[in-house]
Design a protein around this motif. Structure first.
Motif, mmCIF file in Angstrom:
data_model
loop_
_atom_site.group_PDB
_atom_site.id
_atom_site.type_symbol
_atom_site.label_atom_id
_atom_site.label_comp_id
_atom_site.label_asym_id
_atom_site.label_seq_id
_atom_site.Cartn_x
_atom_site.Cartn_y
_atom_site.Cartn_z
ATOM 1 N N ALA A 124 1.115 6.923 -6.541
ATOM 2 C CA ALA A 124 0.254 6.752 -7.726
ATOM 3 C C ALA A 124 -1.391 6.973 -7.304
ATOM 4 O O ALA A 124 -1.782 7.389 -8.361
ATOM 5 N N ILE A 125 -1.664 6.712 -6.331
ATOM 6 C CA ILE A 125 -2.992 6.729 -5.827
ATOM 7 C C ILE A 125 -3.194 8.399 -5.913
ATOM 8 O O ILE A 125 -3.985 8.827 -6.216
ATOM 9 N N ALA A 164 1.275 2.792 -11.438
ATOM 10 C CA ALA A 164 0.864 1.763 -10.219
ATOM 11 C C ALA A 164 1.222 0.478 -10.431
ATOM 12 O O ALA A 164 1.626 -0.374 -9.663
ATOM 13 N N VAL A 165 1.379 -0.133 -11.788
ATOM 14 C CA VAL A 165 1.438 -1.481 -12.015
ATOM 15 C C VAL A 165 2.858 -1.804 -12.545
ATOM 16 O O VAL A 165 3.129 -2.759 -12.761
ATOM 17 N N SER A 170 3.824 1.546 -1.142
ATOM 18 C CA SER A 170 4.704 1.745 -2.279
ATOM 19 C C SER A 170 3.823 2.457 -3.563
ATOM 20 O O SER A 170 4.266 2.824 -4.354
ATOM 21 N N ARG A 171 2.314 2.239 -3.408
ATOM 22 C CA ARG A 171 1.415 2.813 -4.442
ATOM 23 C C ARG A 171 0.809 4.026 -3.889
ATOM 24 O O ARG A 171 -0.027 4.390 -4.665
ATOM 25 N N SER A 181 9.867 3.071 -15.546
ATOM 26 C CA SER A 181 9.209 3.780 -14.495
ATOM 27 C C SER A 181 9.644 5.273 -14.584
ATOM 28 O O SER A 181 9.153 6.313 -14.342
ATOM 29 N N LYS A 204 6.726 -2.369 -13.317
ATOM 30 C CA LYS A 204 8.013 -3.129 -12.671
ATOM 31 C C LYS A 204 9.282 -2.551 -12.878
ATOM 32 O O LYS A 204 10.202 -2.540 -12.214
ATOM 33 N N ARG A 224 0.792 -1.275 -0.018
ATOM 34 C CA ARG A 224 0.230 -0.121 -0.058
ATOM 35 C C ARG A 224 1.075 1.326 0.121
ATOM 36 O O ARG A 224 0.533 2.061 -0.598
ATOM 37 N N ARG A 256 9.622 6.299 -2.929
ATOM 38 C CA ARG A 256 9.173 5.067 -2.176
ATOM 39 C C ARG A 256 10.432 4.112 -2.330
ATOM 40 O O ARG A 256 11.205 4.167 -3.329
ATOM 41 N N ASP A 259 5.808 8.950 -4.951
ATOM 42 C CA ASP A 259 6.077 7.914 -5.788
ATOM 43 C C ASP A 259 7.569 7.978 -5.808
ATOM 44 O O ASP A 259 8.242 6.692 -6.027
#
Length: 121
Positions: A11-12, A60-61, A7-8, A68, A63, A5, A111, A108
């Protein structure tokens, strides 16, 4: 707070700010007497906010470290351009939403990395 949670979280925050900017830009484009009803500038701000929503979901998705970083640069350019467009349209709330989106992008970037290189362990 769990690692997944936290780590995202950035992005949220970016996603929520982009959705808020999208709603404000749509309101400005469709509502009479906003001063920018039906203008190309308001439409461009709407499309830019929609692009930021898509990029926030991808952030958010994703890797890969390289992807990124490239996505973060594109998001930063999108935030800056949409902020400027909001100010030129006299839609100050779009600018506020983009500043909140910038805060989400910074969160972000801060993180912890999920991949530890063997030389660092």
């Amino acid at each position: 707070m769990s690692t997944l949670r936290s780590s995202r979280l950035g992005a949220i925050v970016l996603l929520i700010a982009s959705l808020a900017g999208l709603a404000i830009a749509l309101y400005a484009y469709f509502t009479p007497l906003t001063g920018v009803t039906g203008t190309l500038g308001a439409l461009v701000a709407t499309v830019a906010c929609l692009a930021l929503v898509v990029m926030a979901l991808l952030l958010a998705v994703i890797k890969s470290r390289g992807a990124s970083i490239a996505l973060r640069v594109l998001i930063l350019l999108g935030l800056a351009g949409t902020f400027l467009a909001g100010l030129l349209l006299h839609q100050w709330w779009i600018g506020v939403a983009m500043v909140v989106g910038l805060i989400g992008l910074i969160i972000d970037m801060l993180r912890p990395s999920s991949q530890v290189h063997p030389t660092q362990a």
